[in-house]
Design an enzyme around this catalytic site. Structure first.
Site, short mmCIF file in Angstrom:
data_model
loop_
_atom_site.label_atom_id
_atom_site.label_comp_id
_atom_site.label_asym_id
_atom_site.label_seq_id
_atom_site.Cartn_x
_atom_site.Cartn_y
_atom_site.Cartn_z
N MET A 99 0.85 -1.19 0.00
CA MET A 99 0.00 0.00 0.00
C MET A 99 0.88 1.24 0.00
O MET A 99 1.61 1.49 0.96
CB MET A 99 -0.90 0.01 1.24
CG MET A 99 -1.93 -1.10 1.27
SD MET A 99 -2.83 -1.15 2.85
CE MET A 99 -1.67 -2.09 3.85
N ILE A 184 -3.56 1.01 8.54
CA ILE A 184 -2.15 1.30 8.84
C ILE A 184 -1.87 2.69 8.30
O ILE A 184 -2.25 3.02 7.18
CB ILE A 184 -1.19 0.28 8.21
CG1 ILE A 184 -1.70 -1.15 8.41
CG2 ILE A 184 0.20 0.43 8.82
CD1 ILE A 184 -0.86 -2.20 7.71
N GLY A 187 1.52 4.38 4.38
CA GLY A 187 2.32 3.47 3.58
C GLY A 187 2.65 2.19 4.32
O GLY A 187 3.18 2.23 5.42
N SER A 188 2.33 1.03 3.74
CA SER A 188 2.47 -0.20 4.50
C SER A 188 2.28 -1.42 3.61
O SER A 188 2.28 -1.34 2.40
CB SER A 188 1.46 -0.21 5.65
OG SER A 188 0.19 0.25 5.20
N ARG A 189 2.08 -2.58 4.27
CA ARG A 189 1.96 -3.85 3.57
C ARG A 189 0.98 -4.74 4.31
O ARG A 189 0.88 -4.68 5.54
CB ARG A 189 3.35 -4.51 3.53
CG ARG A 189 3.39 -5.96 3.07
CD ARG A 189 4.81 -6.48 3.22
NE ARG A 189 4.95 -7.86 2.80
CZ ARG A 189 5.92 -8.31 2.02
NH1 ARG A 189 6.84 -7.48 1.58
NH2 ARG A 189 5.99 -9.59 1.70
#
Length: 219
Positions: A99, A184, A187-189
C-alpha cells in the site's frame, strides 16, 4: 468492534484538525499582522487536503459468493507463493499487497469468519517491499476461521514510514467479508495466508481494491 463507516477514518481526525488549525492560524496572522505567513499557510493547507485524501474511507461492493476471498487492502501484489507462516507454523498460499501513501489504507476482512486468534509482534521497520518485512517488521495478525473450518491468517505489517497499526478486531469477534477491521498509517503492507488448494485468481503486479478484488476461491 467500533463503528467504522465514517467517510473519513476516525484515526485521521487528529491530524486533519491539527493541520487545519495551523492553516487557519497562519492565515489569520498573515492577514491581521501583515506577516509573511502565506507560504507556510499554503503548506499546511496542502497537508490538510492530503491527510483527508489519505484517510478516506469509501464504501465498497463485495462479491456475493462466500467462497470468494477478497483483497483486504488497496495496493499492488508484490508476492505470490507457498510459504510457512511463522505464527501458526503451517504451510499456506501467501499473497502480499503493498500500500503506497496514495492508496486507501483501511483494511477489510478477506472472508467471513471468526477471529480465533490474534497476535502482535514488535519488530523492525524495513521498507515493506523488502521480503524481510514479512518476518522482521512490527506486525499485527489475525487468524480467521470460516464456517467450513478453513483457517487463514491476515497480517498488517508496519513499514519504514508507517509505524502505527490499528486493528479493531479481537479474538472471538465475527467478521463479515469486506467489513472494515483496521488500518495502517502512511504506507504499509498486508500479507494474507490462504489455505493450500485455494485457486489464486491474480498475478504479480496486479492492482487490488479492498473488499472488491477477488484474490481466489477457497477449496
Amino acid at each position: 468492534m467500533r463503528n467504522t463507516d465514517t467517510p473519513i477514518a476516525v484515526e485521521g481526525y487528529p491530524f486533519i484538525a491539527g493541520f487545519a488549525a495551523a492553516t487557519l492560524l497562519l492565515a489569520l496572522l498573515g492577514q491581521f499582522l501583515h506577516l509573511g505567513f502565506f507560504v507556510p499557510a499554503t503548506l499546511f493547507f496542502v497537508l490538510t487536503v492530503f491527510t483527508v485524501f489519505f484517510f478516506r474511507n469509501p464504501e465498497r461492493v463485495t462479491p456475493g459468493d462466500e467462497n470468494t476471498v477478497v483483497a483486504p487492502a488497496d495496493g499492488e501484489v508484490i508476492f505470490l507463493g507457498k510459504v510457512i507462516e511463522p505464527h501458526t507454523n503451517g504451510e499456506f498460499e501467501k499473497i502480499s499487497i503493498f500500500m503506497s501513501v496514495f492508496n486507501v489504507h483501511v483494511n477489510r476482512a478477506p472472508i467471513s469468519g471468526k477471529v480465533v486468534d490474534g497476535f502482535y509482534t514488535k519488530g523492525k521497520f524495513f521498507d515493506v517491499r523488502d521480503e524481510r518485512a514479512s518476518f522482521e517488521n512490527e506486525q499485527q495478525g489475525l487468524v480467521l476461521e470460516t464456517a467450513a473450518g478453513l483457517r487463514m491468517v491476515v497480517v498488517q505489517v508496519a513499514g519504514l514510514i508507517a509505524r502505527r497499526i490499528v486493528c479493531y478486531a479481537k479474538t472471538g469477534d465475527s467478521l463479515s467479508r469486506g467489513r472494515r477491521y483496521g488500518l495502517i498509517r502512511f504506507g504499509s503492507r498486508l500479507d494474507i495466508y490462504l489455505p493450500l488448494g485455494t485457486r489464486i485468481d491474480l498475478v504479480m503486479g496486479q492492482k487490488t481494491v479492498a473488499g472488491e478484488t477477488v484474490l481466489g476461491i477457497l477449496p
